[in-house]
Design a protein around this motif. Structure first.
Motif, PDB file in Angstrom:
ATOM      1  N   PRO A  10       0.797  -1.234   0.000  1.00  0.00           N
ATOM      2  CA  PRO A  10       0.000   0.000   0.000  1.00  0.00           C
ATOM      3  C   PRO A  10       0.826   1.278   0.000  1.00  0.00           C
ATOM      4  CG  PRO A  10       0.026  -0.953   2.192  1.00  0.00           C
ATOM      5  CD  PRO A  10       0.753  -1.914   1.311  1.00  0.00           C
ATOM      6  N   LEU A  11       2.136   1.185   0.160  1.00  0.00           N
ATOM      7  CA  LEU A  11       2.965   2.385   0.224  1.00  0.00           C
ATOM      8  C   LEU A  11       3.343   2.843  -1.181  1.00  0.00           C
ATOM      9  CD1 LEU A  11       5.366   1.529   3.191  1.00  0.00           C
ATOM     10  CD2 LEU A  11       3.233   2.844   3.224  1.00  0.00           C
ATOM     11  N   PRO A  12       3.116   4.112  -1.532  1.00  0.00           N
ATOM     12  CA  PRO A  12       3.496   4.598  -2.862  1.00  0.00           C
ATOM     13  C   PRO A  12       4.997   4.575  -3.094  1.00  0.00           C
ATOM     14  CG  PRO A  12       2.739   6.403  -1.471  1.00  0.00           C
ATOM     15  CD  PRO A  12       2.444   5.141  -0.735  1.00  0.00           C
ATOM     16  N   ALA A  13       5.809   4.694  -2.021  1.00  0.00           N
ATOM     17  CA  ALA A  13       7.260   4.651  -2.201  1.00  0.00           C
ATOM     18  C   ALA A  13       7.692   3.285  -2.723  1.00  0.00           C
ATOM     19  CB  ALA A  13       7.957   4.970  -0.876  1.00  0.00           C
ATOM     20  N   VAL A  14       7.075   2.221  -2.226  1.00  0.00           N
ATOM     21  CA  VAL A  14       7.404   0.879  -2.707  1.00  0.00           C
ATOM     22  C   VAL A  14       6.978   0.728  -4.171  1.00  0.00           C
ATOM     23  CG1 VAL A  14       6.992  -1.581  -2.355  1.00  0.00           C
ATOM     24  CG2 VAL A  14       7.219  -0.069  -0.383  1.00  0.00           C
ATOM     25  N   VAL A  15       5.839   1.305  -4.522  1.00  0.00           N
ATOM     26  CA  VAL A  15       5.361   1.218  -5.906  1.00  0.00           C
ATOM     27  C   VAL A  15       6.313   1.948  -6.844  1.00  0.00           C
ATOM     28  CG1 VAL A  15       3.512   1.913  -7.467  1.00  0.00           C
ATOM     29  CG2 VAL A  15       2.967   0.889  -5.256  1.00  0.00           C
ATOM     30  N   ARG A  16       6.769   3.141  -6.456  1.00  0.00           N
ATOM     31  CA  ARG A  16       7.699   3.879  -7.311  1.00  0.00           C
ATOM     32  C   ARG A  16       9.012   3.123  -7.458  1.00  0.00           C
ATOM     33  NH1 ARG A  16       5.632   8.658  -4.583  1.00  0.00           N
ATOM     34  NH2 ARG A  16       7.377   8.472  -3.105  1.00  0.00           N
ATOM     35  N   ALA A  17       9.486   2.528  -6.365  1.00  0.00           N
ATOM     36  CA  ALA A  17      10.717   1.737  -6.451  1.00  0.00           C
ATOM     37  C   ALA A  17      10.517   0.502  -7.321  1.00  0.00           C
ATOM     38  CB  ALA A  17      11.169   1.337  -5.042  1.00  0.00           C
ATOM     39  N   LEU A  18       9.340  -0.086  -7.228  1.00  0.00           N
ATOM     40  CA  LEU A  18       9.056  -1.276  -8.038  1.00  0.00           C
ATOM     41  C   LEU A  18       9.041  -0.931  -9.527  1.00  0.00           C
ATOM     42  CD1 LEU A  18       8.240  -4.294  -7.884  1.00  0.00           C
ATOM     43  CD2 LEU A  18       5.873  -3.542  -7.904  1.00  0.00           C
ATOM     44  N   LEU A  19       8.490   0.233  -9.878  1.00  0.00           N
ATOM     45  CA  LEU A  19       8.434   0.626 -11.284  1.00  0.00           C
ATOM     46  C   LEU A  19       9.816   0.972 -11.831  1.00  0.00           C
ATOM     47  CD1 LEU A  19       5.177   2.793 -11.260  1.00  0.00           C
ATOM     48  CD2 LEU A  19       5.465   0.447 -12.071  1.00  0.00           C
ATOM     49  N   GLU A  20      10.774   1.264 -10.934  1.00  0.00           N
ATOM     50  CA  GLU A  20      12.148   1.503 -11.380  1.00  0.00           C
ATOM     51  C   GLU A  20      12.903   0.203 -11.635  1.00  0.00           C
ATOM     52  OE1 GLU A  20      13.866   3.846  -8.334  1.00  0.00           O
ATOM     53  OE2 GLU A  20      12.629   5.631  -8.735  1.00  0.00           O
ATOM     54  N   ASN A  21      12.341  -0.898 -11.200  1.00  0.00           N
ATOM     55  CA  ASN A  21      12.969  -2.202 -11.418  1.00  0.00           C
ATOM     56  C   ASN A  21      12.940  -2.520 -12.917  1.00  0.00           C
ATOM     57  OD1 ASN A  21      13.557  -5.025 -11.581  1.00  0.00           O
ATOM     58  ND2 ASN A  21      12.873  -5.291  -9.467  1.00  0.00           N
ATOM     59  N   PRO A  22      14.078  -2.836 -13.521  1.00  0.00           N
ATOM     60  CA  PRO A  22      14.078  -3.121 -14.967  1.00  0.00           C
ATOM     61  C   PRO A  22      13.267  -4.358 -15.344  1.00  0.00           C
ATOM     62  CG  PRO A  22      16.212  -3.645 -13.994  1.00  0.00           C
ATOM     63  CD  PRO A  22      15.435  -2.937 -12.939  1.00  0.00           C
TER      64      PRO A  22
END
Length: 428
Positions: free
Chosen positions: A236-248
């Motif tokens: 539920p944390l947006p920071a985790v989502v943003r980090a996940l989208l940076e994953n190649p």
């Protein structure tokens, strides 16, 4: 003795021209009948031609034949059937000829071989006991029957082979069509599929990843691999989502999972802010169905879409009510400033249903001209256009000239009572 009645199909012909008919002593009736004979009229037609009864015609013809005035009935020669040649005897295995071995008609062996039908052994002794003529006749009849049976068997076998081949081809075609249909369905399903139908990924996140701290989950999201990569989409944390989208390794599968299950506007903005994900139909669909979709993201994703797409979004029952209200505002804004071709497409493709959400919005001359250049055959479309308060006067006049409106008094009256109807149309 009463003379025999002549055949009905016999066509009596007078005697040859060389015969002296005048020297014969004929009665008036015989002379009258003789004058009607031409060699082309059958006996059954002579009563109608002469007015005599059938019995009188038969008696007179018999007298004329006896007197030589009419050629007698030609009796066809009976041809005697040519006896079949005697088939050669088959020598026994020992090499000596034996009268106990039956004769076989020519061609029977070949037919049996072609039809793969073994010769019946039961008739051998019976054939040996028969006289030669009976054996020849029996062999000929047996040969004819076996040849017919062999031909029928070969024909049936060919038909079965052809039918089996046709059935195989049909089954192969059906299987190929089923494969293509299945492939198409799988492609469509795969486009919108979210690999969380069984809840395995969510249980993995709740059992192992949720207990970690926010910093640890954020760090693991940048380099996670499957299945943790997709399981972190439920964070539920947006920071985790943003980090996940940076994953190649993150792709459309993860973007659709986030669009469907994430609960914060910031995280959804992170997905919709990437052009590659925003262009995906599945991502947009799950974002529209997510009740946490922010209004700003809705406008960016659908504000410049075609009017027909905005209308479909507005009437989708799987979309939350607040998103549908936002889609209605987008539709009205786009309809007021969009191209005339899109306006006409929206009106025609929805048969005027979209006009109920566009009340009070006028159209320009280009849109009116495009609408007036068509022939209308849909009663529902005409009814919705008649209820449209912003319908231009030239469109009302054009609709009143339609053949369907002329045959529908209620439609004609409804259009004549429209506030924008021309004065001459109201009088007509």
């Amino acid at each position: 003795m009463e003379p025999t009645s002549p055949p009905e199909d016999w066509k009596p012909q007078p005697a040859r021209s060389g015969a002296d008919v005048r020297a014969l002593t004929l009665s008036a009736e015989e002379g009258f009948l003789l004058s009607r004979l031409d060699g082309a009229t059958a006996v059954r037609h002579l009563p109608a031609l002469t007015g005599l009864s059938g019995a009188q015609v038969g008696t007179l013809l018999a007298r004329l034949v006896a007197a030589g005035a009419v050629q007698p009935v030609a009796v066809p020669a009976v041809s005697r059937p040519t006896p079949l040649p005697a088939a050669p005897r088959i020598a026994p295995l020992g090499g000596a000829a034996s009268s106990a071995v039956p004769r076989i008609a020519p061609g029977v062996t070949a037919v049996r071989a072609a039809a793969a039908v073994p010769a019946p052994p039961a008739g051998a002794h019976a054939a040996a006991a028969e006289p030669p003529s009976a054996r020849d006749a029996g062999s000929s009849e047996a040969g004819a029957e076996e040849a017919s049976a062999g031909s029928a068997s070969a024909h049936d076998a060919s038909a079965r082979d052809a039918g089996a081949e046709h059935a195989s081809a049909h089954d192969a075609g059906a299987e190929h069509a089923s494969t293509e249909d299945a492939g198409t369905d799988e492609a469509v399903a795969e486009e919108d599929e979210v690999p969380d139908a069984s809840g395995t990924l969510r249980r993995l996140f709740e059992a192992e990843l949720h207990a970690l701290s926010a910093d640890e989950r954020t760090a693991r999201a940048r380099g996670a691999v499957e299945p943790e990569l997709s399981a972190l989409c439920f964070d539920p944390l947006p920071a985790v989502v943003r980090a996940l989208l940076e994953n190649p390794r993150a792709g459309l599968v993860q973007a659709r999972l986030i669009a469907r299950h994430h609960v914060t506007a910031v995280g959804l903005e992170a997905v919709g802010g990437r052009p590659a994900f925003a262009a995906d139909t599945g991502v947009r669909r799950w974002l529209a169905r997510n009740p946490h979709l922010p209004v700003g993201l809705l406008r960016r994703l659908w504000g410049m879409r075609r009017l027909l797409e905005q209308y479909k979004l507005m009437v989708d029952r799987d979309i939350p009510e607040q998103t549908r209200r936002g889609a209605r505002e987008l539709l009205r804004t786009r309809f007021a400033s969009g191209p005339a071709e899109e306006r006409v497409e929206l009106i025609l493709r929805t048969e005027g249903r979209a006009l109920a959400s566009l009340s009070g919005l006028p159209v320009d001359g280009r849109t009116a001209a495009l609408l007036c250049g068509r022939t209308y055959t849909s009663v529902l479309l005409l009814q919705n256009l008649a209820r449209w308060s912003a319908a231009p006067p030239q469109l009302i006049a054009h609709l009143l000239r339609q053949e369907l409106v002329r045959r529908q008094p209620q439609l004609r009256t409804q259009l004549q009572r429209h506030p924008n109807a021309p004065a001459e149309a109201r009088r007509g």
